[in-house]
Write a protein that holds these residues in place. Sequence first.
Motif, PDB file in Angstrom:
ATOM      1  N   ARG A 169       0.933  -1.297   0.091  1.00 42.02           N
ATOM      2  CA  ARG A 169       0.034  -0.134  -0.052  1.00 42.02           C
ATOM      3  C   ARG A 169       1.016   1.315   0.000  1.00 42.02           C
ATOM      4  O   ARG A 169       1.639   1.378   0.648  1.00 42.02           O
ATOM      5  CB  ARG A 169      -0.800   0.169   1.089  1.00 42.02           C
ATOM      6  CG  ARG A 169      -1.841   1.259   1.340  1.00 42.02           C
ATOM      7  CD  ARG A 169      -2.656   1.244   2.606  1.00 42.02           C
ATOM      8  NE  ARG A 169      -3.315   2.334   2.741  1.00 42.02           N
ATOM      9  CZ  ARG A 169      -4.186   2.590   3.746  1.00 42.02           C
ATOM     10  NH1 ARG A 169      -4.311   1.526   4.799  1.00 42.02           N
ATOM     11  NH2 ARG A 169      -4.949   3.676   3.857  1.00 42.02           N
ATOM     12  N   PHE A 199      -3.564  -0.692  -8.190  1.00 46.39           N
ATOM     13  CA  PHE A 199      -4.906  -0.368  -8.165  1.00 46.39           C
ATOM     14  C   PHE A 199      -5.192   1.305  -7.937  1.00 46.39           C
ATOM     15  O   PHE A 199      -4.296   1.618  -7.134  1.00 46.39           O
ATOM     16  CB  PHE A 199      -5.905  -1.006  -7.293  1.00 46.39           C
ATOM     17  CG  PHE A 199      -5.855  -2.382  -7.407  1.00 46.39           C
ATOM     18  CD1 PHE A 199      -6.936  -3.020  -7.974  1.00 46.39           C
ATOM     19  CD2 PHE A 199      -4.847  -3.353  -7.454  1.00 46.39           C
ATOM     20  CE1 PHE A 199      -7.019  -4.222  -8.494  1.00 46.39           C
ATOM     21  CE2 PHE A 199      -5.148  -4.749  -7.373  1.00 46.39           C
ATOM     22  CZ  PHE A 199      -5.954  -5.244  -8.079  1.00 46.39           C
ATOM     23  N   ASN A 214      -7.564   4.684  -7.098  1.00 41.56           N
ATOM     24  CA  ASN A 214      -8.624   5.437  -6.685  1.00 41.56           C
ATOM     25  C   ASN A 214      -9.530   6.120  -7.698  1.00 41.56           C
ATOM     26  O   ASN A 214      -9.019   6.220  -8.986  1.00 41.56           O
ATOM     27  CB  ASN A 214      -8.588   6.231  -5.312  1.00 41.56           C
ATOM     28  CG  ASN A 214      -7.769   7.139  -5.524  1.00 41.56           C
ATOM     29  OD1 ASN A 214      -7.294   7.818  -6.393  1.00 41.56           O
ATOM     30  ND2 ASN A 214      -7.131   7.696  -4.374  1.00 41.56           N
ATOM     31  N   ASP A 215     -10.785   6.801  -7.154  1.00 39.55           N
ATOM     32  CA  ASP A 215     -11.369   7.418  -8.174  1.00 39.55           C
ATOM     33  C   ASP A 215     -10.568   8.770  -8.592  1.00 39.55           C
ATOM     34  O   ASP A 215     -11.169   9.422  -9.601  1.00 39.55           O
ATOM     35  CB  ASP A 215     -12.861   7.828  -7.510  1.00 39.55           C
ATOM     36  CG  ASP A 215     -13.600   6.617  -7.411  1.00 39.55           C
ATOM     37  OD1 ASP A 215     -13.497   5.572  -8.027  1.00 39.55           O
ATOM     38  OD2 ASP A 215     -14.389   6.767  -6.270  1.00 39.55           O
ATOM     39  N   PHE A 268      -7.924  -2.946   4.014  1.00 36.47           N
ATOM     40  CA  PHE A 268      -8.044  -1.927   2.969  1.00 36.47           C
ATOM     41  C   PHE A 268      -8.074  -2.704   1.613  1.00 36.47           C
ATOM     42  O   PHE A 268      -8.843  -2.114   0.860  1.00 36.47           O
ATOM     43  CB  PHE A 268      -6.784  -1.091   3.356  1.00 36.47           C
ATOM     44  CG  PHE A 268      -6.482  -0.232   2.106  1.00 36.47           C
ATOM     45  CD1 PHE A 268      -7.112   1.243   2.264  1.00 36.47           C
ATOM     46  CD2 PHE A 268      -5.683  -0.462   1.010  1.00 36.47           C
ATOM     47  CE1 PHE A 268      -7.023   2.030   1.115  1.00 36.47           C
ATOM     48  CE2 PHE A 268      -5.612   0.660   0.172  1.00 36.47           C
ATOM     49  CZ  PHE A 268      -6.131   1.897   0.060  1.00 36.47           C
ATOM     50  N   ASN A 270     -11.640  -4.350   1.235  1.00 32.57           N
ATOM     51  CA  ASN A 270     -12.768  -3.698   0.937  1.00 32.57           C
ATOM     52  C   ASN A 270     -12.651  -3.048  -0.381  1.00 32.57           C
ATOM     53  O   ASN A 270     -13.521  -2.618  -1.220  1.00 32.57           O
ATOM     54  CB  ASN A 270     -12.688  -2.499   2.031  1.00 32.57           C
ATOM     55  CG  ASN A 270     -12.870  -2.908   3.402  1.00 32.57           C
ATOM     56  OD1 ASN A 270     -13.669  -4.164   3.552  1.00 32.57           O
ATOM     57  ND2 ASN A 270     -12.561  -2.311   4.449  1.00 32.57           N
ATOM     58  N   HIS A 271     -11.509  -2.525  -0.774  1.00 33.07           N
ATOM     59  CA  HIS A 271     -11.380  -1.879  -2.159  1.00 33.07           C
ATOM     60  C   HIS A 271     -11.762  -2.838  -3.582  1.00 33.07           C
ATOM     61  O   HIS A 271     -12.515  -2.588  -4.146  1.00 33.07           O
ATOM     62  CB  HIS A 271      -9.981  -1.471  -2.435  1.00 33.07           C
ATOM     63  CG  HIS A 271      -9.823  -0.648  -3.985  1.00 33.07           C
ATOM     64  ND1 HIS A 271      -9.891   0.648  -4.189  1.00 33.07           N
ATOM     65  CD2 HIS A 271      -9.368  -1.204  -4.969  1.00 33.07           C
ATOM     66  CE1 HIS A 271      -9.870   0.843  -5.437  1.00 33.07           C
ATOM     67  NE2 HIS A 271      -9.303  -0.238  -6.120  1.00 33.07           N
ATOM     68  N   GLU A 300     -15.526  -3.874  -3.191  1.00 29.83           N
ATOM     69  CA  GLU A 300     -16.236  -2.639  -3.756  1.00 29.83           C
ATOM     70  C   GLU A 300     -16.131  -2.504  -5.369  1.00 29.83           C
ATOM     71  O   GLU A 300     -17.277  -2.537  -5.881  1.00 29.83           O
ATOM     72  CB  GLU A 300     -15.839  -1.494  -3.173  1.00 29.83           C
ATOM     73  CG  GLU A 300     -16.670  -0.284  -3.688  1.00 29.83           C
ATOM     74  CD  GLU A 300     -16.350   1.015  -3.214  1.00 29.83           C
ATOM     75  OE1 GLU A 300     -16.358   2.286  -3.612  1.00 29.83           O
ATOM     76  OE2 GLU A 300     -15.369   1.092  -2.237  1.00 29.83           O
ATOM     77  N   LYS A 301     -14.927  -2.917  -5.723  1.00 31.23           N
ATOM     78  CA  LYS A 301     -14.760  -2.899  -7.384  1.00 31.23           C
ATOM     79  C   LYS A 301     -15.313  -4.031  -7.999  1.00 31.23           C
ATOM     80  O   LYS A 301     -16.216  -3.721  -8.848  1.00 31.23           O
ATOM     81  CB  LYS A 301     -13.335  -2.863  -7.505  1.00 31.23           C
ATOM     82  CG  LYS A 301     -12.675  -2.756  -9.062  1.00 31.23           C
ATOM     83  CD  LYS A 301     -13.125  -1.263  -9.564  1.00 31.23           C
ATOM     84  CE  LYS A 301     -12.563  -0.140  -8.917  1.00 31.23           C
ATOM     85  NZ  LYS A 301     -12.757   1.139  -9.340  1.00 31.23           N
TER      86      LYS A 301
END
Length: 310
Positions: free
Chosen positions: A104, A168, A170-171, A292, A295-296, A299-300
Amino acid sequence: MQWNQLKTLFILCFLVLDVYLLILFFNQQQESESTKTAPTAELSIEERMQEEKIEIKTDLPDEEIEESYITVKQKRFSEEEKELLMKKENLESAVAAKDLIVSRYEDPVPIPKDASKETINGLLKDTFLLPENYEYWDWNEEMNVLVFFQKKSGRPIYYNHNGIILVFLNDDNEAIFYTQTMLGDAVSSENEQSEIKPMLAIQQLLNDNRLESGDEITGINLGYYTFYPLPSGEQVFAPTWTITVNEEKNFYVNAMETLVIPSDELGFLTETAADIMNKVQTLEENTKLETFVINHLSEKLTTINRSETE
């Protein structure tokens, strides 16, 4: 009475002879017609492309290329490699199941939307373990993930769970974490070397009606694609041509057997994400990192599944 029988016999013989000569004449005429039409019926690959207005807008390899199948086993990261990973800055890292790195970014790394391959490599490759073994391939917008393929003999291995880095985002298109797997040393099947030609791969795409009139072939690259797994846990990879059409669509053709390989990038990525989630759950030392990442990815995957059902 005997004369009448002889006349009948002569007549029958002449009829049989006439039929035979007639059949012989027709056969010769058909052979002559087929000989005349054969050159025009069997067009060369270049003539077929010219008819369809399909152009090659990239350089083809000049030299003869001989390749073979390779056999590779997944690598397990050593303690020394783990220590090297832990020393990297701006990373919180762990190794799951001994073969999956999860890292991360403590400070997310912004990735410009129009970033070139060189820019993306410059921003991220130093954060990977043994980065010289990978090359940037694609930005999948549906998963919002950057794909780096591992290389063998200087060539990429396409879409293999055991030799890939996924970064990966984020938005806001910031890199927030990556996962990394790695294949070990490759063993070549030297006794099965074959000369491979890119034009045969293009011809196969034409034969399979994969190319449309007016298409442009904008890229031709050679790599490896999974051929089949072995009971020992090793995998066999076949030399594979990647034919890029109109700078947007890739076709993969087994260079040894000239077969088009079905490919589904999104399907591969969602399957890989699910596999990553399963392995990350085995982490014991870093529950925050585990939560972390899970969850990511969860959701994806939920978002993608929802869009596919609507």
